[in-house]
Enzyme design. Structure first.
Site, mmCIF file in Angstrom:
data_model
loop_
_atom_site.group_PDB
_atom_site.id
_atom_site.type_symbol
_atom_site.label_atom_id
_atom_site.label_comp_id
_atom_site.label_asym_id
_atom_site.label_seq_id
_atom_site.Cartn_x
_atom_site.Cartn_y
_atom_site.Cartn_z
ATOM 1 N N TRP A 1 0.848 -1.184 0.000
ATOM 2 C CA TRP A 1 0.000 0.000 0.000
ATOM 3 C C TRP A 1 0.889 1.241 0.000
ATOM 4 O O TRP A 1 1.903 1.273 0.708
ATOM 5 C CB TRP A 1 -0.897 -0.013 1.239
ATOM 6 C CG TRP A 1 -1.954 1.041 1.236
ATOM 7 C CD1 TRP A 1 -1.968 2.194 1.971
ATOM 8 C CD2 TRP A 1 -3.157 1.049 0.461
ATOM 9 N NE1 TRP A 1 -3.115 2.911 1.706
ATOM 10 C CE2 TRP A 1 -3.859 2.230 0.776
ATOM 11 C CE3 TRP A 1 -3.701 0.172 -0.471
ATOM 12 C CZ2 TRP A 1 -5.066 2.553 0.202
ATOM 13 C CZ3 TRP A 1 -4.918 0.488 -1.051
ATOM 14 C CH2 TRP A 1 -5.589 1.664 -0.719
ATOM 15 N N HIS B 1 0.002 -4.891 7.597
ATOM 16 C CA HIS B 1 -1.030 -4.960 6.562
ATOM 17 C C HIS B 1 -0.428 -5.385 5.219
ATOM 18 O O HIS B 1 -0.918 -5.004 4.162
ATOM 19 C CB HIS B 1 -1.741 -3.611 6.446
ATOM 20 C CG HIS B 1 -2.390 -3.198 7.729
ATOM 21 N ND1 HIS B 1 -3.705 -3.468 8.030
ATOM 22 C CD2 HIS B 1 -1.884 -2.565 8.813
ATOM 23 C CE1 HIS B 1 -3.995 -3.006 9.231
ATOM 24 N NE2 HIS B 1 -2.899 -2.457 9.729
ATOM 25 N N HIS C 1 -4.137 -10.028 4.794
ATOM 26 C CA HIS C 1 -4.114 -9.607 6.195
ATOM 27 C C HIS C 1 -5.510 -9.317 6.710
ATOM 28 O O HIS C 1 -6.439 -9.076 5.936
ATOM 29 C CB HIS C 1 -3.223 -8.378 6.364
ATOM 30 C CG HIS C 1 -3.718 -7.170 5.633
ATOM 31 N ND1 HIS C 1 -3.464 -6.959 4.299
ATOM 32 C CD2 HIS C 1 -4.489 -6.123 6.033
ATOM 33 C CE1 HIS C 1 -4.033 -5.828 3.907
ATOM 34 N NE2 HIS C 1 -4.678 -5.305 4.942
ATOM 35 N N ASP D 1 -7.904 -6.856 9.156
ATOM 36 C CA ASP D 1 -8.041 -5.576 9.844
ATOM 37 C C ASP D 1 -8.947 -5.759 11.052
ATOM 38 O O ASP D 1 -10.103 -6.204 10.920
ATOM 39 C CB ASP D 1 -8.689 -4.523 8.933
ATOM 40 C CG ASP D 1 -7.736 -3.979 7.893
ATOM 41 O OD1 ASP D 1 -6.549 -4.346 7.919
ATOM 42 O OD2 ASP D 1 -8.186 -3.187 7.039
ATOM 43 N N HIS E 1 -8.070 -0.723 13.990
ATOM 44 C CA HIS E 1 -7.376 -0.109 12.850
ATOM 45 C C HIS E 1 -7.909 1.307 12.588
ATOM 46 O O HIS E 1 -7.148 2.206 12.219
ATOM 47 C CB HIS E 1 -7.558 -0.999 11.618
ATOM 48 C CG HIS E 1 -6.785 -0.588 10.407
ATOM 49 N ND1 HIS E 1 -5.552 0.031 10.464
ATOM 50 C CD2 HIS E 1 -7.070 -0.705 9.075
ATOM 51 C CE1 HIS E 1 -5.108 0.263 9.238
ATOM 52 N NE2 HIS E 1 -6.024 -0.166 8.379
ATOM 53 N N HIS F 1 -13.675 1.989 5.718
ATOM 54 C CA HIS F 1 -13.392 1.062 6.808
ATOM 55 C C HIS F 1 -14.313 1.264 8.009
ATOM 56 O O HIS F 1 -14.818 0.291 8.584
ATOM 57 C CB HIS F 1 -11.937 1.220 7.278
ATOM 58 C CG HIS F 1 -10.913 0.646 6.363
ATOM 59 N ND1 HIS F 1 -10.510 1.280 5.212
ATOM 60 C CD2 HIS F 1 -10.190 -0.509 6.441
ATOM 61 C CE1 HIS F 1 -9.568 0.556 4.620
ATOM 62 N NE2 HIS F 1 -9.362 -0.539 5.339
ATOM 63 N N GLU G 1 -8.319 -8.497 3.853
ATOM 64 C CA GLU G 1 -7.852 -7.860 2.622
ATOM 65 C C GLU G 1 -6.685 -8.645 2.025
ATOM 66 O O GLU G 1 -5.984 -9.373 2.714
ATOM 67 C CB GLU G 1 -7.423 -6.419 2.912
ATOM 68 C CG GLU G 1 -8.587 -5.562 3.419
ATOM 69 C CD GLU G 1 -8.163 -4.176 3.890
ATOM 70 O OE1 GLU G 1 -8.940 -3.222 3.682
ATOM 71 O OE2 GLU G 1 -7.068 -4.051 4.481
#
Length: 216
Positions: free
Chosen positions: A20, A50, A54, A56, A60, A164, A176
């Site tokens: 990311w 992440h 992974h 969340d 988070h 989110h 994700e």
């Protein structure tokens, strides 16, 4: 009749794995190696919580939210549904309504990302993401888990909290970075556990599914 084989839907953690934007890169290095004459082989990992596939946790994006220590195991293990998304840009309520998503379901979205994005060594900017309206729709249905097949439910240019937070506030955990390229839409059995990082807001995970005739 024998059961279907398990399919690994997690991506391999390796040096150069797309990350990311702004996250630290993933690096796997050998600190000891039998081929160099060392007495054993030992690897060291440098990675973001992440990275790759992974989970969340609510913390988070929610202050005081549950961490990985609070994960109920039945969130990421049990019957699930793989839903194919045909929209090449985003997951939208218009497409979701046709699937009659019910409370408590574990939903894994298979989009064009699985075939296209993981084939690229670089971060793919125009991946299929979850629209704000779809996030609100899923939150209203109180599903148990939402899984997506690239690094985030949100577009990297958008307000990630706006996607989110509605899910996490509704008690929905977010998985994700899946690779669903070898999985057909329909009911599956899901087994997924993140690394046990104490007090963490997220962690890399290994995820497996196998097709089943049982409805999620």
């Amino acid at each position: 009749m024998s059961k279907a084989a398990w399919i690994d839907v997690s991506v391999p953690l390796k040096t150069g794995l797309p990350a990311w934007p702004g996250d630290p890169p993933t690096r796997v290095r050998r600190v000891l190696d039998l081929e160099r004459g060392d007495p054993c082989t030992v690897s060291a990992l440098d990675l973001c919580a992440h990275a790759g596939t992974h989970l969340d946790a609510p913390s988070h994006y929610l202050a005081g939210g549950d961490t990985l220590d609070d994960l109920p195991f039945d969130v990421t293990m049990g019957p699930a549904r793989v839903i194919a998304i045909t929209d090449p840009r985003a997951i939208t309520p218009g497409e979701l309504r046709r699937h009659r998503i019910r409370p408590g379901q574990r939903i894994l979205f298979k989009t064009a990302n699985s075939e296209r994005c993981w084939a690229s060594p670089e971060f793919v900017e125009d991946f299929v993401d979850l629209s704000p309206e779809a996030a609100a729709y899923l939150a209203a249905r109180r599903v148990r888990l939402v899984g997506v097949d690239y690094l985030s439910v949100s577009d990297h240019r958008a307000d990630a909290a706006a996607i989110h937070r509605p899910l996490l506030e509704a008690g929905i955990w977010i998985l994700e970075g899946l690779d669903l390229s070898r999985v057909s839409p329909g009911p599956v059995e899901l087994v997924c556990l993140p690394l046990r990082l104490a007090g963490a807001e997220g962690a890399p995970a290994r995820a497996l599914v196998r097709p089943t005739s049982r409805r999620a």
